[in-house]
Write an enzyme that holds these catalytic residues in place. Sequence first.
Site, short mmCIF file in Angstrom:
data_model
loop_
_atom_site.label_atom_id
_atom_site.label_comp_id
_atom_site.label_asym_id
_atom_site.label_seq_id
_atom_site.Cartn_x
_atom_site.Cartn_y
_atom_site.Cartn_z
N GLN A 72 3.28 98.20 69.48
CA GLN A 72 3.36 99.80 69.17
C GLN A 72 1.83 99.92 68.62
O GLN A 72 1.38 101.05 68.99
CB GLN A 72 4.27 99.81 67.87
CG GLN A 72 4.01 101.18 67.43
CD GLN A 72 4.64 102.37 68.24
OE1 GLN A 72 5.63 102.13 68.34
NE2 GLN A 72 4.09 103.44 68.33
N HIS A 85 4.70 94.86 64.45
CA HIS A 85 5.14 95.74 65.55
C HIS A 85 3.77 95.86 66.33
O HIS A 85 3.27 96.79 66.70
CB HIS A 85 5.89 96.73 65.29
CG HIS A 85 6.49 97.49 66.34
ND1 HIS A 85 6.64 96.84 67.42
CD2 HIS A 85 7.05 98.43 66.35
CE1 HIS A 85 7.51 97.65 68.33
NE2 HIS A 85 7.67 98.76 67.75
N ARG A 122 12.90 91.06 70.29
CA ARG A 122 13.13 92.01 69.10
C ARG A 122 14.13 91.31 68.16
O ARG A 122 15.20 91.02 68.42
CB ARG A 122 13.47 93.44 69.44
CG ARG A 122 13.74 94.09 67.91
CD ARG A 122 13.91 95.60 68.29
NE ARG A 122 12.52 96.37 68.70
CZ ARG A 122 12.34 97.59 68.37
NH1 ARG A 122 13.38 98.34 68.15
NH2 ARG A 122 11.21 98.08 68.82
N ASP A 170 5.90 106.13 58.22
CA ASP A 170 6.98 105.17 58.81
C ASP A 170 8.39 105.50 58.09
O ASP A 170 8.04 105.85 56.96
CB ASP A 170 6.72 103.77 59.25
CG ASP A 170 7.84 103.28 60.08
OD1 ASP A 170 8.50 103.78 60.70
OD2 ASP A 170 7.95 101.78 60.17
#
Length: 301
Positions: A132, A129, A102, A220
Amino acid sequence: MTPPKHFLELANISERELRTIITSGAAFKAGKGETNPLAGKTLAMIFEKPSTRTRVSFEVGMKQLGGEVVVLNQNDLQIGRGETIADTARVLSRYVDAIVLRTNHPDKLGELARNSTVPVINGLTDYSHPIQLLADILTYEEHVGSISQARVAWCGDGNNMALTWLQAAMVFGFELSIASPSELKLPDAEINRARGLGVKINVVEDPIEAVAGASCVVTDTWVSMGDKESERRHRLLGPYRVDEALMAHANRDAVFMHCLPAHRGEEVTSSVLDGPRSVVWDEAENRLHVQKGILMWCMSQ
Ligand code: CP
Ligand code: NVA
């Protein structure tokens, strides 16, 4: 030597392989996976940014598959004192069987992958990402049906999650409407690339227009890790808050998704997050299952 199977960007992995991963994750969820298939294997995870879900779900998932985990924060490593990512990749490849990173910049992920002889997994960058998104697809298909028939509406910042939904639309072929303020929209180059591949994408400023007829509404945080907290972001993104009034414009059976962590009262109200259309807790749980599928895919040749 066979090159390692890195999991870096959805757009660079075929739909068939991503389907294999999701199906494998769903099988583990149903208790039908192999027992201890990764016994004797070790996963290293490097975090240059905070994490709750990614860190815990990978650690628990790897252990449930019979493997071991080493978790490293940036300051634990000599990277913090100037050792290159390339050299770190060469050394870690001699100890472990896969690496999750990450980081802020996707170039660092690329450098790690180019110099690693073991699979590298994108644990989030400022650009994307993808782990996810596979959990999101499993969740959508459990609650609604085939993602290829979905009409997904993104409301808010044109950030790493928005970009990853765009990549998912390229691979899985669903319709995507993106509503963002013009100052915070996804780069035109990314939109044009998707359009060039035939993705049905609608880019608008009005969140109601994006959500109309949607089977899935997604948002988000307004301030991603690495963004500067600013009054400007809050002012620009305020009209994109997902509340019950906005959800009323979506299909009656539309689901609400959010990768979490959520900022209640900012990008989403508590009444939506905790309401009957929210699938966010299943979405978080599915990180665990899908990542087992990713670990199996990466570590099987
Ligand atoms: N959604 C997600 O990746 O959460 P974390 O930042 O807690 O890992
Ligand atoms: N856009 C968010 C996602 C967190 C999982 C961030 O990058 O901080």
